[in-house]
Design an enzyme around this catalytic site. Structure first.
Site, short mmCIF file in Angstrom:
data_model
loop_
_atom_site.label_atom_id
_atom_site.label_comp_id
_atom_site.label_asym_id
_atom_site.label_seq_id
_atom_site.Cartn_x
_atom_site.Cartn_y
_atom_site.Cartn_z
CG HIS A 1 7.62 -2.14 36.24
ND1 HIS A 1 7.86 -0.79 36.34
CD2 HIS A 1 7.78 -2.43 34.92
CE1 HIS A 1 8.13 -0.29 35.16
NE2 HIS A 1 8.10 -1.26 34.27
C1 BDR Z 1 3.19 -2.94 35.04
O1 BDR Z 1 2.52 -3.13 33.80
C2 BDR Z 1 2.77 -4.41 33.28
O2 BDR Z 1 3.01 -4.35 31.91
C3 BDR Z 1 3.91 -4.97 34.09
O3 BDR Z 1 3.81 -6.37 34.23
C4 BDR Z 1 3.78 -4.27 35.42
O4 BDR Z 1 2.88 -4.97 36.28
C5 BDR Z 1 4.21 -1.83 34.88
O5 BDR Z 1 3.58 -0.65 34.50
#
Ligand code: BDR
Ligand code: CA
Length: 349
Positions: free
Chosen positions: A274
């Protein structure tokens, strides 16, 4: 600039926004070039994918990384700070200052994602200690100083809960015009991941997200709609390991850990990186296609808490007297994204 990808190919998108198909438009986010690197602060809760995002920024001459500030999110903030220091050390970037920020949300419960990232935030990966301590001034004061001192506006990539950014905007409102852009990972036009309605970074602090989306600062929302297309698999982890470097080892272990968790829960053989998409958007002008939306954050305490309500339908916006307040990521070329990451890690020690 729109992405060089086929916009009719909505196959990998898990939720199609509204009943019309949002058309990709001109991006409003600035992007850096080798000749004119974009000054950048990353606000992060490292975090498996945060770690890969920081690596991408460290290896990209298109950005000038001014600082990494930390926020409690995936793990406790003290661990996130230690991870940030150690990652920068491994990536050969001890010159980048780190400062610790908020331990938890402005209001409400502390939410963690240790089931995804491990209690350490970085799975089982061992990161050698950094010779540097965190800066004593703290995340919000460091961001404020860098914004005030920079000869040109500074982009911020918030890739964790938005607590520090909301505090910055509340404590130093006169510095908002010094923020060139907030290119944040968070939210979703469609389904959430932490709850059916909400994505982790937003539901971890909905009030902070509300402050940010109402702030008037130019925003790009890199949400799940686009990050769920930015996938790595085992072959990518193998390629990272085969780089033979310390950074390659770290990236491979982080990716393998994320792949293990995904396989365990959903049977999927890929994992979404992400946070690296937010950095990729600032480094490559035509990798991520975006469309303009009005994004509002649900701060109620029902099942939709933390939802990003994204309206891109022109007649409806007119009807409610709303203007779009964000570019929202809708499409990315997965192959190019993977190559970008691998090439970046090939440049790291
Ligand atoms: C986001 O949530 C976190 O767990 C990850 O690092 C990312 O920023 C994805 O939903
Ligand atoms: Ca994160």
């Amino acid at each position: 600039m729109s992405a060089g990808v086929n916009l009719d190919d909505w196959g990998p998108v898990h939720a199609v926004p509204t009943f019309h198909r949002a058309r990709a438009g001109e991006r409003t986010a600035p992007f850096g070039t080798r000749e004119r690197p974009l000054p950048l602060i990353i606000d992060s809760d490292p975090g498996l994918d945060d770690a890969l995002a920081i690596g991408l920024a460290c290896a990209s001459p298109e950005v000038r990384l001014l600082a990494v500030t930390t926020v409690g999110g995936n793990a406790d903030v003290t661990r996130c700070t230690e991870n940030a220091l150690r990652l920068l050390h491994a990536y050969g970037r001890d010159d980048v200052p780190v400062a610790e920020g908020a331990a938890g949300a402005l209001l409400g419960d502390v939410v963690r994602a240790t089931e995804v990232h491990g209690v350490s935030g970085v799975g089982n990966t061992q990161l050698p200690a950094s010779p540097n301590p965190a800066r004593p001034e703290g995340a919000v004061a460091l961001m404020a100083r860098l914004l005030a001192e920079s000869p040109e506006p500074v982009a911020i990539a918030p890739i964790g809960p938005l607590t520090n950014i909301a505090l910055l905007l509340r404590a130093y409102p006169h510095l908002a015009p010094r923020i060139a852009h907030l290119c944040l990972m968070g939210g979703s036009i469609g389904e959430g991941n932490t709850t059916a309605a909400a994505e982790f970074n937003i539901v971890a602090d909905p009030e902070a997200a509300d402050v940010v989306f109402r702030s008037g600062v130019p925003i790009t929302m890199i949400g799940l709609d686009v990050t769920h297309q930015a996938l790595l698999d085992r072959s990518a982890a193998r390629a990272l390991r085969e780089l033979g470097s310390e950074s390659g080892r770290i990236a491979a272990e982080l990716t393998d850990y994320a792949l293990d968790r995904n396989l365990e829960w959903s049977g999927a053989t890929t994992t979404a990186i992400h946070d690296a998409v937010a950095i990729a958007h600032l480094v490559v002008p035509d990798l991520v296609a975006v469309a303009r939306y009005h994004v509002a954050v649900e701060t109620g305490h029902g099942p939709a808490r933390g939802r990003t309500v994204c309206d891109g339908l022109p007649y409806r916006l007119r009807r409610h007297g709303r203007e779009p307040n964000a570019d929202v990521g809708i499409l990315i070329d997965r192959g190019r994204f993977e190559r970008l990451l691998l090439d970046a890690y090939a440049r790291l020690p």
